[in-house]
Scaffold this motif. Structure first.
Motif, short mmCIF file in Angstrom:
data_model
loop_
_atom_site.label_atom_id
_atom_site.label_comp_id
_atom_site.label_asym_id
_atom_site.label_seq_id
_atom_site.Cartn_x
_atom_site.Cartn_y
_atom_site.Cartn_z
N ASP A 164 0.86 -1.18 0.00
CA ASP A 164 0.00 0.00 0.00
C ASP A 164 0.89 1.23 0.00
O ASP A 164 1.72 1.40 0.89
CB ASP A 164 -0.89 -0.01 1.24
N THR A 165 0.72 2.10 -0.98
CA THR A 165 1.58 3.29 -1.06
C THR A 165 1.31 4.27 0.06
O THR A 165 2.06 5.21 0.25
CB THR A 165 1.39 4.01 -2.40
N ASP A 166 0.24 4.07 0.83
CA ASP A 166 -0.06 5.00 1.91
C ASP A 166 0.52 4.56 3.25
O ASP A 166 0.44 5.29 4.23
CB ASP A 166 -1.59 5.15 2.07
N ASP A 167 1.09 3.35 3.31
CA ASP A 167 1.56 2.88 4.61
C ASP A 167 3.06 3.05 4.82
O ASP A 167 3.60 2.62 5.82
CB ASP A 167 1.18 1.40 4.82
N GLY A 168 3.74 3.70 3.86
CA GLY A 168 5.16 3.95 4.00
C GLY A 168 6.03 2.81 3.54
O GLY A 168 7.24 2.96 3.41
N ALA A 169 5.45 1.64 3.33
CA ALA A 169 6.22 0.47 2.90
C ALA A 169 5.88 0.12 1.46
O ALA A 169 5.55 -1.01 1.13
CB ALA A 169 5.94 -0.71 3.82
N ASP A 170 5.95 1.13 0.60
CA ASP A 170 5.52 0.97 -0.79
C ASP A 170 6.61 0.30 -1.63
O ASP A 170 7.09 0.85 -2.60
CB ASP A 170 5.12 2.31 -1.38
N LEU A 171 6.98 -0.92 -1.26
CA LEU A 171 8.10 -1.59 -1.90
C LEU A 171 7.81 -1.94 -3.35
O LEU A 171 8.73 -2.10 -4.15
CB LEU A 171 8.47 -2.86 -1.13
N LEU A 172 6.54 -2.09 -3.69
CA LEU A 172 6.18 -2.47 -5.05
C LEU A 172 5.58 -1.30 -5.82
O LEU A 172 4.92 -1.50 -6.85
CB LEU A 172 5.21 -3.65 -5.04
N ASN A 173 5.81 -0.09 -5.36
CA ASN A 173 5.28 1.08 -6.05
C ASN A 173 5.91 1.20 -7.43
O ASN A 173 7.11 1.30 -7.57
CB ASN A 173 5.58 2.34 -5.24
N GLY A 174 5.05 1.18 -8.46
CA GLY A 174 5.55 1.31 -9.82
C GLY A 174 6.33 0.11 -10.29
O GLY A 174 7.21 0.23 -11.14
N VAL A 175 6.03 -1.08 -9.76
CA VAL A 175 6.73 -2.27 -10.22
C VAL A 175 6.47 -2.46 -11.71
O VAL A 175 5.34 -2.35 -12.18
CB VAL A 175 6.31 -3.50 -9.39
N VAL A 176 7.53 -2.72 -12.47
CA VAL A 176 7.41 -2.88 -13.92
C VAL A 176 7.96 -4.22 -14.37
O VAL A 176 7.23 -5.07 -14.88
CB VAL A 176 8.12 -1.72 -14.66
N GLY A 177 9.24 -4.42 -14.21
CA GLY A 177 9.86 -5.67 -14.68
C GLY A 177 9.94 -6.70 -13.57
O GLY A 177 10.01 -6.36 -12.38
N LEU A 178 9.94 -7.97 -13.96
CA LEU A 178 10.13 -9.04 -12.98
C LEU A 178 10.81 -10.23 -13.63
O LEU A 178 10.73 -10.43 -14.85
CB LEU A 178 8.81 -9.44 -12.32
N ALA A 179 11.50 -11.01 -12.80
CA ALA A 179 12.20 -12.19 -13.29
C ALA A 179 12.21 -13.24 -12.19
O ALA A 179 12.66 -12.97 -11.07
CB ALA A 179 13.63 -11.85 -13.71
N PRO A 180 11.70 -14.45 -12.46
CA PRO A 180 11.69 -15.51 -11.45
C PRO A 180 12.99 -16.30 -11.45
O PRO A 180 13.66 -16.44 -12.47
CB PRO A 180 10.52 -16.39 -11.89
N THR A 181 13.34 -16.83 -10.29
CA THR A 181 14.49 -17.73 -10.18
C THR A 181 14.01 -19.17 -10.33
O THR A 181 12.81 -19.45 -10.33
CB THR A 181 15.19 -17.57 -8.83
N TRP A 182 14.97 -20.09 -10.40
CA TRP A 182 14.63 -21.50 -10.56
C TRP A 182 13.94 -22.08 -9.33
O TRP A 182 13.22 -23.07 -9.41
CB TRP A 182 15.90 -22.31 -10.86
N ASP A 183 14.15 -21.44 -8.16
CA ASP A 183 13.62 -22.00 -6.92
C ASP A 183 12.50 -21.16 -6.30
O ASP A 183 12.26 -21.22 -5.10
CB ASP A 183 14.73 -22.24 -5.91
N GLY A 184 11.83 -20.34 -7.12
CA GLY A 184 10.60 -19.71 -6.65
C GLY A 184 10.70 -18.29 -6.14
O GLY A 184 9.69 -17.71 -5.74
N PHE A 185 11.88 -17.70 -6.13
CA PHE A 185 12.00 -16.28 -5.78
C PHE A 185 11.71 -15.43 -7.01
O PHE A 185 11.79 -15.91 -8.14
CB PHE A 185 13.39 -15.96 -5.24
N ILE A 186 11.39 -14.18 -6.79
CA ILE A 186 11.12 -13.25 -7.90
C ILE A 186 11.87 -11.96 -7.63
O ILE A 186 11.81 -11.41 -6.52
CB ILE A 186 9.62 -12.94 -8.03
N TYR A 187 12.59 -11.47 -8.63
CA TYR A 187 13.18 -10.14 -8.57
C TYR A 187 12.26 -9.17 -9.32
O TYR A 187 11.83 -9.47 -10.44
CB TYR A 187 14.56 -10.12 -9.22
N VAL A 188 11.97 -8.04 -8.71
CA VAL A 188 11.10 -7.06 -9.36
C VAL A 188 11.79 -5.69 -9.35
O VAL A 188 12.55 -5.36 -8.44
CB VAL A 188 9.72 -6.97 -8.68
N ALA A 189 11.50 -4.91 -10.38
CA ALA A 189 12.06 -3.56 -10.52
C ALA A 189 11.00 -2.54 -10.15
O ALA A 189 9.94 -2.49 -10.79
CB ALA A 189 12.54 -3.33 -11.95
#
Length: 693
Positions: free
Chosen positions: A257-282
């Motif tokens: 939530d962009t209103d709670d100060g922890a907007d870690l995914l604000n404007g997320v655009v690109g993403l890439a999964p790893t072989w073991d289930g993690f995801i990197y996001v930009a």
């Protein structure tokens, strides 16, 4: 059945098995799933520039000799070659070989965004502004895979289907192509038999999990396949990572939530999964790379808030595309910084963290002979009522909440805001704060704030071809969309000024704002030298020094580090007499009692220079002393109390102070340097006689 009769069956079975194994191998190669080392949740990262010098351009060459215009999407083939969708002045797909050599592939595109590689070696391109998905074959032939080029929504035969600004694209081992149909808020699939159908999403933006037709997205952008064959979607408008099953069922993996100060995914655009289930996001809006665990937990890998030691200093400007190679190295296309970089593990004993990221160059607009004003008449003088670096308060009473990031140009509410430069929208979500005081539109190098975007003074549409007005069930406008790839020319209407009674113009990309006075506005002149109303000193405890001896301020040698504070302000030609603007540069000299500069102070030590915005969150409190500024829209006059003994230069902010113990006891003069952008320097009120004891 005889042995001979069974032979064709076994041959067919063998061929099917080989085909399935080959398809599986291709998928694992494409996603880098031959890595056996588990992915750590957060790891010390080292950043290296792979290609680009940060300057807008389209030059090929080796590494940092190359230039990009808008490196947005990124993909890696099995041999380690990196492909970049570069929507610069001319949309192209660029290739970076393993030695860092950048070349341009055949074909021109409108606004290429997402990229993917299929098993035949074709490069799939989401051509956003062309509303199509296109393909570059291994021999360089460009064809349209789907879309008739008209913005719209229509399933059916691929070449007759319609998309609306697709940004993301990926493909599976069978050859099906999946598309993030961004401004249709849907996930579509182009099947191997040449048909387009909708997998999930509704006709309007929203947020809902569930079966495909009832699920809802808001401006989906990046898209990729995970290890289980599920689609992962960067749902930009919802600040979320969604998962779509082959049958269209949608599930949210993570959301902030962009209103709670922890907007870690604000404007997320690109993403890439790893072989073991993690995801990197930009996170394009926040300049961060975020890691998502298989359970949906979030951790900032690089940038502000990063947990791995030292990674907070590894910062991007506007990361948009991410990809992983077979060794687990993470590649990042930074669209705002116009660079391609890679992140690899950093040795724990490697010493201080170096970001290796160059300062974002000033936009090429500053080299223009004259840049029109953003209001009419565009080639005539307008009053400037605020400039970059001024201290600003907030609504809670904090007078030093932040620094002003742009140039305020006075104009009455309701006046039309006009494009001051010919630019193309790069951000998938370029508008913000609908119907609020800070409603804005970012096009590319310029951001226009304090206006009703795309709407007239009475709320009607200004230009339906560029601005999409979204309405609720009652017909009320609830949001305005401007698509990535939308082009504006000088003088095109952008909106109308709201009750703030000025347009706030920012120059440069986020985390790389440049002083807009570098632009050459017609009729703007400044022949007025800054004013200095007083000079104060504060000891290390923050107490003001007031004791005097023989007309000189007494400075104990043990009182340092001393804060030297100058009460100063500026004006420009034509402004109202009451109008106070901030300085462009400030500093100080230490002179003998007779006026001779002390060693090291032969020239003024310019410690403050607002050529660009500092990125430190506490920059306002480093640049200005308490009692500076005012609360928002109060009636009191703004005070600019510059702490000239600290450093604010080239985007850097640091508390330093002056140590009087470095000088012998005796009489001195502290001389303040206060200058505006035109080079006028204050000549009165600048000297403070002191005695060091």
């Amino acid at each position: 059945m005889s042995r001979n009769d069974r032979r064709p069956f076994f041959i067919l079975l063998a061929l099917v098995t080989v085909a399935l194994v080959a398809a599986g191998l291709w998928l694992m190669l494409a996603l880098g799933w031959f890595r056996t080392k588990p992915t750590p949740f957060g790891w010390p990262a080292s950043l290296t520039i792979m290609a680009g010098d940060g300057t807008n351009g389209d030059a090929d060459g080796l590494g940092t000799k190359a230039r990009f215009g808008d490196p947005f999407g990124i993909a890696i083939d099995s041999r380690g070659a990196v492909y970049v969708a570069d929507a610069g002045a001319i949309g192209r797909v660029r290739r970076i070989d393993r030695d860092g050599t950048v070349t341009t592939l055949p074909g021109k595109f409108d606004s290429p965004s997402g990229l993917a590689l299929d098993r035949a070696g074709d490069i799939l391109v989401a051509d956003t502004a062309a509303n199509t998905v296109r393909k570059i074959s291994p021999d360089g032939i460009v064809t349209t895979l789907a879309g008739d080029g008209t913005a719209g929504y229509r399933d059916g035969a691929a070449r007759q289907a319609r998309f609306d600004g697709p940004i993301g694209v990926t493909t599976d081992a069978k050859g099906n192509v999946y598309v993030a149909d961004t401004y249709n808020d849907r996930i579509r699939v182009i099947t191997t038999d040449g048909q387009v159908r909708t997998l999930a999403g509704q006709a309007v933006p929203g947020f809902a999990d569930g079966p495909g037709a009832s699920a809802a997205f808001d401006t989906p952008t990046g898209i990729a396949l995970d290890r289980e064959g599920m689609l992962l979607v960067a749902d930009s408008g919802n600040h979320a990572i969604r998962r779509v099953a082959p049958n269209g069922d949608v599930l949210t993996l993570a959301r902030t939530d962009t209103d709670d100060g922890a907007d870690l995914l604000n404007g997320v655009v690109g993403l890439a999964p790893t072989w073991d289930g993690f995801i990197y996001v930009a996170s394009y809006k926040r300049g961060r790379i975020v890691q998502v665990s298989p359970s949906g937990a979030l951790r900032v890998l690089t940038g502000p808030g990063a947990l791995p030691a030292g990674n907070a200093a590894v910062r991007f400007v506007g990361p948009s595309g991410v990809a992983i190679d077979q060794a687990g190295t993470l590649y990042v296309a930074d669209a705002s910084a116009r660079l391609v970089a890679k992140l690899s593990p950093r040795r724990t004993n490697a010493g201080p963290v170096a970001t290796a990221f160059p300062l974002v160059p000033a936009p090429t607009l500053i080299h223009a002979r004259a840049v029109p004003w953003p209001v009419a008449p565009q080639m005539s003088w307008h009053e400037v009522v605020g400039d970059l670096g001024e201290v600003r308060g907030n609504y809670t009473g904090e007078s030093r909440d932040h620094l002003h990031a742009g140039l305020d140009i006075s104009a009455p509410p309701g006046q039309t805001v006009l494009a001051a430069a010919a630019e193309t929208v790069r951000d998938p979500l370029p508008t913000s704060d609908f119907d609020g005081l800070t409603e804005s539109l970012r096009i590319d190098a310029m951001t226009y704030i304090h206006m009703r975007v795309g709407r007239s003074a009475n709320g009607g549409p200004l230009d339906l071809a560029r601005f999409e007005l979204l309405r609720d069930a009652s017909g009320r406008v609830t949001r305005v969309r401007v698509k990535r790839g939308t082009r504006f020319g000088v003088g095109d209407p952008l909106g109308t000024i709201n009750r703030m009674a000025h347009v706030h113009l920012e120059l440069g990309v986020p985390r790389g704002k440049i002083n807009a006075l570098l632009l050459h506005f017609p009729g703007f002149a400044d022949h007025v030298a800054p004013h200095i109303d007083g000079v104060q000193l504060f000891d290390a405890a923050g107490m003001r020094l007031t004791a005097r001896q023989d007309g000189r301020l007494v400075v104990p040698a043990t009182a340092g580090p001393i804060s030297i504070v100058a009460d100063a302000w500026d004006q420009v030609d034509g402004n109202a007499a009451r109008r106070r603007l901030g300085l462009y540069a400030a500093g100080y000299q230490i002179l003998t009692a007779g006026g001779t500069p002390m060693p090291g102070f032969e020239r003024p030590r310019i410690t403050i220079k607002f050529d660009r915005m500092p990125t430190a969150p506490d920059a306002a409190k480093i640049a200005y002393a308490p009692a500076s500024g005012d609360t928002v829209h109060s009636e009191q006059r703004t005070r600019f109390l510059y702490v000239v003994s600290n450093v604010i230069r080239h985007g850097h902010a640091e508390r330093v102070g002056w140590n009087p113990a470095t000088l012998p006891h005796g009489d001195y003069t502290i001389r303040i340097y206060a200058a505006d952008h035109a080079g006028n320097v204050a000549a009165t009120g600048r000297d403070l006689p002191v005695t060091i004891q």
